[in-house]
Design an enzyme around this catalytic site. Structure first.
Site: not given
Length: 330
Positions: A132, A107-108, A218
């Site tokens: 973000r 992810s990040l 997500h």
């Protein structure tokens, strides 16, 4: 504490096996108050990296890492974790001669991987993930959302149950967010969808464990953030990575800057394919994984894959020592 023999071969019986290394970067949830404090005592590059990130952001990121309430805010968590990962990456660059064949981030952590690979500067990367985090929080403002880990069901079972929940109630949102390892799928959605999903999971006799995460990453709830992030990414300067980066969206290496940016934007509203990413590394005959940054989440997941790979976390001096010892084996 230094090492310059990291590409030496190890022996397996009478057969010499080349060391094939991948470096992976953790995502949100790996943060802890005071992370990397111990490493900072021995490696000035840690605070130097945070100072560089803080200058780009206009606030003191290292101070935020010492404040539990501030660190818990998504807009601060994300740049803090990225700076931590790059600080450890720089330690490894200074003290070893490892030459990773692949990078990947959860992810990040994908932004950390791209930064380590030279695709984006640290300053641009921390600014981007700060934005973000803000976009993610804004996308679900006023909506009660939840994330949880489903344990003991395979991917197809979780997908099927989520589809059933959403098809039976137009107001329910519940979908897979992270395919982490066989038997562990993180799910997310709105409160109604997650409550119904929990009832379905309970009927299977398996567990659904709530997670302390402030936004349902997500999932389709992140589509507004994904669209806005795509606009921000279009304005950022990227280069092709110097080391191949396996991205979350399709669990493969993107070949153009445009495709890299597209995958980053779409990642926000689509599941993280970590199980598939780890299998990709196994298929590439990776035999050593280094988790670069805070925590041990990805090292633990590496052990639970269908093809387990030896993994080493790096966020504390004693953990770095174990990695160095491993790299020094001949």
């Amino acid at each position: 504490m230094s090492l310059k023999q990291s590409q030496a071969v190890k022996k397996q019986g009478q057969i010499e096996v080349p060391r094939r290394i991948a470096v992976v970067f953790p995502g949100q949830g790996s943060q802890t108050v005071g992370m990397l404090n111990e490493l900072a005592e021995s490696y000035p590059i840690v605070e130097q990296t945070f100072s560089e990130a803080s200058e780009a952001l206009g606030f003191d990121l290292w101070a935020i890492c010492q404040d539990e309430a501030e660190l818990a805010k998504t807009e601060y968590t994300q740049p803090a974790l990225l700076a931590a990962s790059i600080a450890v990456w720089r330690i490894l660059q200074d003290t070893t001669d490892i030459e990773p064949l692949y990078l990947a981030g959860h992810s990040l952590g994908e932004y950390s991987a791209l930064c380590a690979a030279g695709a984006i500067s640290l300053g641009d990367a921390v600014q981007l993930v700060h934005t973000r985090g803000q976009l993610m929080q804004q996308a679900v403002s006023g909506i009660e959302t939840k994330m949880a880990a489903v344990l003991g069901l395979d991917n197809s079972q979780v997908i099927s149950i989520c589809e059933q929940v959403e098809s039976n109630d137009d107001d329910a949102i519940a979908s897979p967010a992270n395919f982490n390892s066989p038997g562990q799928v993180v799910v997310a959605g709105n409160a109604k969808g997650m409550e119904i999903l929990g009832q379905h999971i309970q009927c299977t006799g398996k567990k659904m464990v709530p997670l302390k995460v402030s936004v349902p990453s997500h999932t389709s709830l992140m589509q507004p953030a994904s669209d806005a992030l795509a606009e921000k990414l279009a304005q950022c300067e990227f280069e092709l990575p110097e080391i191949p980066v396996i991205q979350n969206r399709h669990a493969h290496e993107e070949k153009t800057v445009a495709a890299i940016k597209k995958a980053l934007a779409e990642q926000l509203s689509h599941p993280v394919l970590w199980t598939q990413t780890m299998q990709k590394l196994a298929d590439k005959h990776i035999n050593l994984i280094i988790e670069c940054g805070a925590g041990t989440v990805l090292s633990n997941l590496a052990k639970r894959q269908e093809t387990p790979i030896v993994a080493f976390p790096t966020d504390k001096p004693e953990r770095l020592t174990k990695l160095f010892d491993k790299l020094n084996e001949e």
